[in-house]
Write a protein that holds these residues in place. Structure first.
Motif, PDB file in Angstrom:
ATOM      1  N   ASP B  66      -4.765  20.462  -7.111  1.00  9.47           N
ATOM      2  CA  ASP B  66      -4.685  20.514  -5.569  1.00  9.47           C
ATOM      3  C   ASP B  66      -3.441  20.152  -5.156  1.00  9.47           C
ATOM      4  O   ASP B  66      -3.038  20.543  -3.829  1.00  9.47           O
ATOM      5  N   MET B  67      -2.697  19.295  -5.767  1.00 12.30           N
ATOM      6  CA  MET B  67      -1.520  18.645  -5.163  1.00 12.30           C
ATOM      7  C   MET B  67      -0.391  19.553  -5.010  1.00 12.30           C
ATOM      8  O   MET B  67       0.773  19.268  -4.301  1.00 12.30           O
ATOM      9  N   HIS B  70       2.527  19.899  -2.227  1.00 11.15           N
ATOM     10  CA  HIS B  70       2.786  18.797  -1.393  1.00 11.15           C
ATOM     11  C   HIS B  70       3.965  18.073  -1.827  1.00 11.15           C
ATOM     12  O   HIS B  70       4.491  18.379  -2.952  1.00 11.15           O
ATOM     13  N   GLU B  74       3.925  11.656  -0.433  1.00 13.39           N
ATOM     14  CA  GLU B  74       2.647  11.753   0.367  1.00 13.39           C
ATOM     15  C   GLU B  74       1.685  10.913  -0.335  1.00 13.39           C
ATOM     16  O   GLU B  74       0.819  10.619   0.238  1.00 13.39           O
ATOM     17  N   PHE B  75       1.826  10.817  -1.623  1.00  7.93           N
ATOM     18  CA  PHE B  75       0.954  10.152  -2.635  1.00  7.93           C
ATOM     19  C   PHE B  75       1.194   8.722  -2.559  1.00  7.93           C
ATOM     20  O   PHE B  75       0.269   8.049  -3.404  1.00  7.93           O
ATOM     21  N   PHE B  81      -1.383  -1.092   5.144  1.00  7.20           N
ATOM     22  CA  PHE B  81      -1.991  -1.256   6.357  1.00  7.20           C
ATOM     23  C   PHE B  81      -2.602  -2.696   6.174  1.00  7.20           C
ATOM     24  O   PHE B  81      -3.325  -3.321   5.297  1.00  7.20           O
ATOM     25  N   GLY B  85      -8.415  -9.724  11.678  1.00  9.79           N
ATOM     26  CA  GLY B  85      -9.689 -10.363  11.070  1.00  9.79           C
ATOM     27  C   GLY B  85     -10.692 -10.202  12.025  1.00  9.79           C
ATOM     28  O   GLY B  85     -10.877  -9.234  12.573  1.00  9.79           O
ATOM     29  N   GLY B  86     -11.493 -11.301  12.288  1.00  8.84           N
ATOM     30  CA  GLY B  86     -12.609 -11.028  13.203  1.00  8.84           C
ATOM     31  C   GLY B  86     -13.995 -10.961  12.406  1.00  8.84           C
ATOM     32  O   GLY B  86     -13.991 -11.474  11.261  1.00  8.84           O
ATOM     33  N   ASP B  87     -14.833 -10.583  13.287  1.00  9.41           N
ATOM     34  CA  ASP B  87     -16.208 -10.246  12.788  1.00  9.41           C
ATOM     35  C   ASP B  87     -15.973  -9.594  11.203  1.00  9.41           C
ATOM     36  O   ASP B  87     -15.748  -8.264  11.274  1.00  9.41           O
ATOM     37  N   ALA B  90     -17.777  -5.947  11.098  1.00  9.84           N
ATOM     38  CA  ALA B  90     -17.076  -5.068  11.974  1.00  9.84           C
ATOM     39  C   ALA B  90     -16.077  -4.608  10.895  1.00  9.84           C
ATOM     40  O   ALA B  90     -16.065  -3.145  10.919  1.00  9.84           O
ATOM     41  N   LYS B  94     -15.700  -0.290   9.196  1.00 12.44           N
ATOM     42  CA  LYS B  94     -14.802   0.572   9.636  1.00 12.44           C
ATOM     43  C   LYS B  94     -14.220   1.082   8.344  1.00 12.44           C
ATOM     44  O   LYS B  94     -13.743   2.379   8.081  1.00 12.44           O
TER      45      LYS B  94
END
Lengths: 125, 95
Positions: B66-67, B70, B74-75, B81, B85-87, B90, B94
């Motif tokens: 499939d690659m 490309h 890209e890989f 990322f 923090g926080g709860d 939550a 995500k």
């Protein structure tokens, strides 16, 4: 009442406008279909004969991907990117803009409505 | 705008040599370290594992069919990322 390509029931409107109620058919394809089946675009859908409706239905079935099929196709394309683990797939997974737009501000279409501080627990007394 | 077809896919020349060498040596599972993130994945790379440099380390990427088409870059994401923090619930939701 005219049922074309599944659930779409546009009436009272000009043929080329009414056809655009189908997902996957826009201005260009609507016009194309009209010329293909030899129906003047000014005709209203209610003034079409059953034979003409049938002709339109067949033309769409034959030459265009619409509605469910089209949605499935796009969903599959996105899923392919996500399974591949490439950059575009990651952006889709995170629900962020895919094509290099800025995300410091804007990007609200992808991110959804602004949240003051995401993930913060609400203070309850 | 996409690249002109008559030019063919862009690949750094040494990539082909490296791939051929590993195939010839028979150690297909070995990670081939590369820095050329700009090269296109070609059909002859399928089945090999490349260590694509992301500016810090070589990210192992095993090439599947499939690659093809490309770019290697890209890989191997260059940015890590991190979210606030926080709860914890939550954040988990995500993903």
């Amino acid at each position: 009442m005219a049922r074309i390509a599944g659930v779409n029931i546009p009436t009272q409107k000009r043929v080329n406008i009414a056809l655009q109620y189908i997902h996957g058919i826009g201005e260009k394809f609507a016009q194309e279909i009209c010329t293909k089946v030899n129906i003047p675009a000014e005709r209203r859908v209610s003034q079409l004969t059953d034979a003409e409706v049938l002709q339109i239905r067949e033309a769409i079935d034959r030459d265009y991907t619409v509605e469910g099929d089209l949605r499935r196709e796009t969903a599959m394309n996105i899923k392919r990117l996500m399974d591949l683990g490439c950059y575009r797939g990651l952006r889709h997974r995170r629900k962020l803009p895919v094509r290099g737009q800025r995300t410091r501000t804007n990007a609200r279409t992808r991110k959804g409505k602004a949240v003051a501080i995401a993930g913060k627990k609400k203070v309850t007394k | 705008m996409p690249r002109s077809v008559w030019k063919g896919p862009f690949v750094d020349g040494f990539m082909l040599k490296k791939a051929e060498k590993t195939r010839a040596s028979g150690r297909i599972n070995e990670v081939i370290k590369i820095w050329s993130r700009r090269s296109t994945v070609l059909p002859q790379f399928v089945g090999l594992t490349f260590g694509v440099y992301n500016g810090k380390k070589h990210v192992p990427v095993s090439i599947t069919e499939d690659m093809i088409g490309h770019k290697f870059g890209e890989f191997a994401p260059t940015r890590s990322f991190s979210s606030h923090g926080g709860d914890k619930k939550a954040v988990k939701a995500k993903g």
